[in-house]
Design a protein around this motif. Structure first.
Motif, short mmCIF file in Angstrom:
data_model
loop_
_atom_site.label_atom_id
_atom_site.label_comp_id
_atom_site.label_asym_id
_atom_site.label_seq_id
_atom_site.Cartn_x
_atom_site.Cartn_y
_atom_site.Cartn_z
N HIS A 166 0.95 -1.32 0.06
CA HIS A 166 -0.01 -0.27 -0.05
C HIS A 166 0.70 1.24 0.15
CE1 HIS A 166 -3.79 -2.21 1.73
NE2 HIS A 166 -3.59 -2.41 0.54
N HIS A 167 2.00 1.18 0.59
CA HIS A 167 3.08 2.34 0.52
C HIS A 167 4.40 2.14 0.04
CE1 HIS A 167 0.26 3.99 3.37
NE2 HIS A 167 0.06 2.86 3.67
N LEU A 168 4.42 1.56 -1.47
CA LEU A 168 5.75 1.51 -2.12
C LEU A 168 6.59 2.61 -2.18
CD1 LEU A 168 4.94 -1.04 -4.90
CD2 LEU A 168 6.18 -1.48 -2.83
N SER A 210 -0.72 -9.14 -9.90
CA SER A 210 -0.72 -8.86 -11.47
C SER A 210 -0.13 -7.48 -11.63
CB SER A 210 -2.04 -8.83 -11.93
OG SER A 210 -2.93 -7.92 -11.43
N GLN A 211 -0.17 -6.57 -10.66
CA GLN A 211 0.58 -5.25 -10.78
C GLN A 211 1.98 -5.11 -10.27
OE1 GLN A 211 -2.11 -2.71 -8.39
NE2 GLN A 211 -3.86 -4.06 -8.90
N ARG A 218 9.27 0.05 -11.41
CA ARG A 218 9.22 1.30 -11.32
C ARG A 218 9.89 2.03 -10.00
NH1 ARG A 218 3.08 2.69 -13.44
NH2 ARG A 218 3.42 2.65 -15.63
N ARG A 219 9.68 1.18 -8.96
CA ARG A 219 10.14 1.45 -7.71
C ARG A 219 10.74 0.10 -7.17
NH1 ARG A 219 4.74 3.72 -6.72
NH2 ARG A 219 5.04 6.15 -6.32
N ALA A 247 4.21 -17.11 -11.53
CA ALA A 247 3.50 -17.04 -12.89
C ALA A 247 3.46 -15.33 -13.38
CB ALA A 247 1.97 -17.36 -12.59
N ALA A 248 3.47 -14.67 -12.66
CA ALA A 248 3.29 -13.34 -12.82
C ALA A 248 4.59 -12.69 -13.22
CB ALA A 248 2.72 -12.56 -11.85
#
Length: 285
Positions: A166-168, A210-211, A218-219, A247-248
């Protein structure tokens, strides 16, 4: 008089031996442990924490990476104090860092799962947002995500994972030690409904898989987790998350170790996993 003097000396020697024995039995840490607290708007009260400062902190000028460590749940208000083994483990890593163990529950609210439930019970805000802000303001930290790891065991592993996802923007490293990845009841045997389908999805790490490949690129983020082979409550979900991440094509580290769900597993692997966390953070400078 002489016999009395001999008796006094003998008694003194016995007392000294007892004191030396007690001191030898106590953990001898290289750094310094500090107890402090801050006022949290999230929980509308004070949140207490233990801070372990590395050797040389008081006389130096360096800034240090910080490992935030979350305890398991259900728990009382002083559960954050029960991690002496982490100080010993951190000393064994050989890389100086600050260790912060915050309170994650109150005596009348022992299983908040590190989630935001509403005014006065927003533990995610308290631990994931307000705590790093307080620590950065009061200690010589590396004040960016590259200087912060969040780690936890059992329910703390769940909390660490969710807070990081939630806070990457705040944490570059997340580790779960014998944790789980969706909210559970106090016994860890069934899912916990947190209010709605949307809220349940928001509180589950599986939702984000999946994200994560794009988000971690990116981070840059290190994600690692482990579980005991005999952990009948949480092994299956750990294996499931590993399968989903592979898998992802999400970079991560996953291990299954001998043992169940207990201190013997955590103490055995604490130094190695703290070393792994610090190897992905900016070093003290």
């Amino acid at each position: 008089m002489r016999r009395a003097a001999i008796g006094v000396v003998a008694a003194a020697l016995v007392t000294a031996a007892v004191v030396v024995g007690e001191l030898a039995a106590r953990p001898q840490w290289a750094g310094t442990a500090v107890e402090t607290s801050f006022y949290s708007k999230g929980v509308r009260g004070r949140v207490h924490l233990s801070v372990y400062l590395p050797a040389g902190y008081a006389t130096g000028t360096e800034r240090y990476p910080v490992v935030y460590f979350l305890h398991g749940l259900p728990a009382g208000s002083k559960a954050y104090q029960g991690f002496d083994f982490l100080r010993t483990a951190l000393d064994g890593v050989g890389k100086p860092a600050i260790l912060v163990a915050p309170q994650g529950a109150r005596d009348n609210d022992s299983d908040p799962e590190y989630l935001d439930w509403g005014p006065g019970r927003n533990w995610e805000t308290a631990v994931g947002v307000e705590l790093p802000r307080f620590v950065d303001a009061h200690y010589r930290t590396i004040r960016s995500r590259r200087g912060r790891a969040i780690v936890g065991l059992s329910a703390g592993g769940y909390g660490a994972t969710l807070l990081a996802l939630h806070h990457l923007d705040a944490f570059a490293v997340v580790e779960s030690w014998s944790g789980y990845f969706h909210p559970t009841n106090p016994s860890g045997t069934a899912p916990l409904n947190v209010g709605s389908a949307g809220a349940n999805a928001h509180a589950s790490a599986h939702t984000y898989v999946s994200q994560l490949r794009v988000a971690f690129s990116r981070r840059p983020t290190f994600f690692g987790f482990y579980v005991g082979a005999g952990d009948t409550r949480f092994r299956a979900e750990n294996v499931q998350l590993d399968r989903e991440l592979r898998a992802a094509r999400v970079p991560h580290v996953f291990r299954v170790y001998p043992g169940g769900h207990g201190n013997n597993v955590w103490t055995t692997h604490a130094t190695a996993w703290l070393r792994l966390a610090l190897s992905h953070l900016a070093p003290a400078s």
